[in-house]
Write an enzyme that holds these catalytic residues in place. Structure first.
Site, short mmCIF file in Angstrom:
data_model
loop_
_atom_site.label_atom_id
_atom_site.label_comp_id
_atom_site.label_asym_id
_atom_site.label_seq_id
_atom_site.Cartn_x
_atom_site.Cartn_y
_atom_site.Cartn_z
N SER A 50 -64.52 -27.32 16.88
CA SER A 50 -66.30 -27.44 17.07
C SER A 50 -66.88 -29.00 17.51
CB SER A 50 -66.91 -26.80 15.52
OG SER A 50 -66.39 -28.54 15.02
N ASP A 84 -65.94 -24.53 19.32
CA ASP A 84 -66.36 -23.69 18.72
C ASP A 84 -68.08 -23.79 18.18
OD1 ASP A 84 -66.81 -21.64 16.91
OD2 ASP A 84 -66.49 -22.45 15.66
N HIS A 85 -68.56 -23.86 18.72
CA HIS A 85 -70.15 -23.50 18.01
C HIS A 85 -70.70 -25.18 19.01
CE1 HIS A 85 -72.46 -21.91 15.69
NE2 HIS A 85 -70.85 -22.14 14.55
N ASP A 106 -73.77 -22.22 21.49
CA ASP A 106 -75.20 -21.78 20.41
C ASP A 106 -76.22 -22.90 20.71
OD1 ASP A 106 -76.16 -22.12 18.38
OD2 ASP A 106 -75.13 -23.34 16.71
N GLU A 136 -74.63 -17.73 20.13
CA GLU A 136 -75.76 -17.60 18.88
C GLU A 136 -77.46 -17.40 19.40
OE1 GLU A 136 -76.24 -19.68 14.81
OE2 GLU A 136 -74.48 -19.76 15.42
#
Length: 163
Positions: A50, A84-85, A106, A136
């Site tokens: 992340s 991730d993110h 994101d 997202e």
């Protein structure tokens, strides 16, 4: 074995009507433990890094990515890397060269229309690099000590612009 592509693992799992486990990693010890677990059940796995983990590692992506890739090469099961993110476009642009085959972008912190535009640009870039991308587009509750969102609760705000 060489790094696997997240898309290949997900496609194979969907065809077999199974799943692929994905675990966030922060240290080499996490990488080794996740791979050992996957090997113990002879299952492929996705290692996720992340943006917060990158921040924890003093803003450096490559040391952990390279360590994970080296461990994956020695694994007896397919291992993929997923970033991730990702909120930072600079970090996003490091993904392909660092061995990641997928990213989660994101931009939920932005107003909805700006989020869509930023996500479109990220998706265009990622696809040009051969990366799978997820995004997202709304807010997920329970972050930063906030209570989880309940769209059915009285007074709940369902419009992302209201969050």
């Amino acid at each position: 074995m060489p790094l696997a592509a997240t898309g290949d693992l997900v496609t194979a799992a969907a065809g077999a009507r199974t799943a692929v486990a994905a675990f966030n990693i922060i240290t080499l010890e996490h990488v080794e433990a996740v791979i050992a677990g996957a090997e113990s059940v002879a299952a492929p796995v996705v290692l996720q890094v992340s943006e917060n983990a990158v921040k924890f590692r003093y803003g450096r992506l490559l040391p952990l990515a390279r360590a994970a890739a080296a461990a994956a090469e020695r694994a007896s099961v397919p291992v993929a890397l997923h970033l991730d993110h990702v909120e930072s476009d600079d970090l996003l642009r490091q993904a392909a060269a660092a061995g990641f085959s997928s990213v989660m972008y994101d931009a939920a912190r932005l107003p909805y229309e700006e989020n869509l535009a930023a996500t479109r640009a990220a998706a265009d870039w990622a696809h040009a690099q051969g990366l799978w991308i997820e995004a997202e587009l709304g807010a997920v509750g329970g972050k930063n000590g906030e209570p989880p969102l309940d769209a059915h609760a009285p007074g709940a705000r369902t419009d992302p612009a209201e969050r």
